[in-house]
Write a protein that holds these residues in place. Structure first.
Motif, short mmCIF file in Angstrom:
data_model
loop_
_atom_site.label_atom_id
_atom_site.label_comp_id
_atom_site.label_asym_id
_atom_site.label_seq_id
_atom_site.Cartn_x
_atom_site.Cartn_y
_atom_site.Cartn_z
N TYR A 40 18.13 -5.08 28.61
CA TYR A 40 17.35 -6.17 28.02
C TYR A 40 16.90 -5.80 26.61
O TYR A 40 17.00 -6.61 25.68
CB TYR A 40 16.14 -6.49 28.90
N LEU A 41 16.39 -4.58 26.46
CA LEU A 41 15.90 -4.13 25.15
C LEU A 41 17.03 -4.12 24.12
O LEU A 41 16.83 -4.50 22.96
CB LEU A 41 15.28 -2.75 25.28
N GLN A 42 18.20 -3.70 24.54
CA GLN A 42 19.34 -3.65 23.63
C GLN A 42 19.78 -5.06 23.24
O GLN A 42 20.04 -5.34 22.05
CB GLN A 42 20.49 -2.89 24.27
N GLU A 43 19.86 -5.96 24.22
CA GLU A 43 20.34 -7.31 23.96
C GLU A 43 19.37 -8.11 23.10
O GLU A 43 19.76 -9.09 22.44
CB GLU A 43 20.58 -8.04 25.28
N ASN A 44 18.09 -7.70 23.08
CA ASN A 44 17.08 -8.46 22.35
C ASN A 44 16.55 -7.70 21.12
O ASN A 44 15.48 -8.02 20.61
CB ASN A 44 15.93 -8.83 23.29
N ASN A 45 17.32 -6.71 20.68
CA ASN A 45 17.06 -6.02 19.40
C ASN A 45 15.68 -5.36 19.33
O ASN A 45 14.99 -5.43 18.30
CB ASN A 45 17.23 -6.99 18.23
N TYR A 46 15.29 -4.70 20.42
CA TYR A 46 14.05 -3.92 20.40
C TYR A 46 14.29 -2.57 19.74
O TYR A 46 15.40 -2.02 19.78
CB TYR A 46 13.56 -3.67 21.82
N GLN A 47 13.19 -2.04 19.13
CA GLN A 47 13.19 -0.67 18.65
C GLN A 47 12.02 0.08 19.28
O GLN A 47 11.01 -0.53 19.67
CB GLN A 47 13.03 -0.61 17.13
N LEU A 48 12.14 1.39 19.36
CA LEU A 48 11.05 2.25 19.80
C LEU A 48 10.34 2.77 18.56
O LEU A 48 10.98 3.32 17.66
CB LEU A 48 11.60 3.41 20.63
N PHE A 49 9.01 2.60 18.51
CA PHE A 49 8.21 3.01 17.37
C PHE A 49 7.20 4.07 17.77
O PHE A 49 6.62 4.00 18.86
CB PHE A 49 7.46 1.80 16.78
N HIS A 101 -3.27 15.13 13.12
CA HIS A 101 -3.72 15.01 14.51
C HIS A 101 -2.51 15.09 15.43
O HIS A 101 -1.40 14.73 15.03
CB HIS A 101 -4.43 13.69 14.73
N GLU A 102 -2.75 15.48 16.67
CA GLU A 102 -1.65 15.59 17.63
C GLU A 102 -1.64 14.46 18.66
O GLU A 102 -1.00 14.56 19.70
CB GLU A 102 -1.70 16.95 18.34
N LYS A 103 -2.36 13.37 18.38
CA LYS A 103 -2.30 12.21 19.26
C LYS A 103 -1.20 11.28 18.78
O LYS A 103 -1.04 11.06 17.57
CB LYS A 103 -3.64 11.48 19.28
N ILE A 104 -0.43 10.75 19.72
CA ILE A 104 0.74 9.92 19.42
C ILE A 104 0.54 8.52 20.01
O ILE A 104 0.00 8.37 21.11
CB ILE A 104 2.03 10.53 20.01
N CYS A 105 1.00 7.50 19.30
CA CYS A 105 1.05 6.13 19.83
C CYS A 105 2.50 5.67 19.80
O CYS A 105 3.18 5.86 18.79
CB CYS A 105 0.17 5.22 18.99
N MET A 106 2.95 5.06 20.89
CA MET A 106 4.33 4.57 20.95
C MET A 106 4.37 3.19 21.59
O MET A 106 3.59 2.88 22.48
CB MET A 106 5.22 5.52 21.77
N PHE A 107 5.31 2.35 21.14
CA PHE A 107 5.56 1.06 21.78
C PHE A 107 6.96 0.60 21.43
O PHE A 107 7.59 1.10 20.48
CB PHE A 107 4.53 0.01 21.37
N ALA A 108 7.46 -0.36 22.20
CA ALA A 108 8.78 -0.97 21.97
C ALA A 108 8.55 -2.41 21.52
O ALA A 108 7.80 -3.15 22.16
CB ALA A 108 9.61 -0.94 23.24
N ALA A 109 9.17 -2.80 20.41
CA ALA A 109 8.90 -4.14 19.87
C ALA A 109 10.12 -4.69 19.14
O ALA A 109 11.00 -3.95 18.71
CB ALA A 109 7.70 -4.09 18.93
N GLN A 110 10.10 -6.02 18.96
CA GLN A 110 11.16 -6.75 18.23
C GLN A 110 10.68 -7.01 16.81
O GLN A 110 10.53 -8.17 16.41
CB GLN A 110 11.46 -8.06 18.93
#
Length: 254
Positions: A40-49, A182-191
């Motif tokens: 689904y993520l591939q077909e809808n052009n998501y990226q991991l940030f 800082h060593e805190k990380i934020c991640m999400f997948a978005a279009q």
């Protein structure tokens, strides 16, 4: 020289290298449910940030540079993202940074350790100098004449073998800035059409935050069905889930 677009996913185990530990973030898309989500993520052009930050004076108000941006079309199987807390200092000759501005590392120092003092000179060179610098920080002095314009400076950290910017500060001529990563990380997948270095202020989709430490050097994540947010795999180090629209500065305690 590697650019911010040279990030390539690889798969190696967390190891200690020179004076820094390599931390890992893993996904397992061989699992049937995760493979369906990946499709689904591939077909809808998501990226991991991914985002991380640093404390210091005169941090730009528009947000944070996107540290990591990788399309899901480049992912399959078991994926590991590798981060080593090694740093370089960059300079960008643009001083007015708005949302969606892409930070360009027009000048990039050699790799430097924490507790280091550097000088940015009028000819564009970055040289080391002596000075009293906190052990957890890197200092950069803008040695250009007082009549010259401001520039943007920041730190780039090593992720998947390339240095990419993760923080940005306004540097005035003859002024100095101490930057504390800082060593805190934020991640999400978005279009969204951001790339490494693109400045944004908020999480654009559900995701997660977590912190690396000497006792926690790896996180195993999965994509949540339906929302396509991120959480930890059951039984692995815990991450905190976040919502779309949350402030990156607040999430990273900046």
């Amino acid at each position: 020289m590697a650019t911010t677009q040279d990030l390539t996913l690889n798969a190696i185990t967390a190891t200690t290298v020179v004076d820094a530990t390599t931390f890992t973030i893993g996904f397992d898309f061989t699992d049937a449910g995760q493979k369906k989500n990946l499709q689904y993520l591939q077909e809808n052009n998501y990226q991991l940030f991914a985002y991380k930050g640093a404390s210091g004076p005169k941090q730009i108000t528009a947000g944070l540079p996107t540290w990591f941006a990788e399309p899901f079309t480049e992912m399959f199987g078991v994926v590991e993202i590798d981060y080593t807390p090694k740093y370089k200092v960059y300079v960008f000759n643009q001083s007015v940074i708005g949302a969606n501005t892409t930070i360009k590392m027009q000048v990039l120092s050699d790799e430097v350790g924490l507790g280091t003092a550097l000088v940015f000179n009028s000819d564009g060179s970055i040289t080391s100098t002596s000075g009293s610098v906190p052990a957890d920080s890197i200092q950069i002095k803008n040695n250009r004449p007082a009549s010259t314009s401001n520039v943007t400076v920041g730190l780039a950290a090593l992720i998947n073998g390339s240095y990419a910017p993760f923080c940005a500060f306004t540097s005035t001529p003859q002024g100095s800035i101490n930057m504390t990563p800082h060593e805190k990380i934020c991640m999400f997948a978005a279009q969204i059409g951001l790339q490494s270095g693109s400045v944004t202020a908020e999480a654009a989709a559900p995701g997660c935050t977590f912190s690396f430490s000497a006792s926690t050097i790896g996180y195993d994540l999965l994509v949540i069905d339906g929302t396509y947010g991120l959480r930890n795999v059951d039984g692995t180090p815990y991450v905190t889930q976040i919502s779309s629209g949350e402030s990156l500065n607040q999430l990273l305690n900046l």
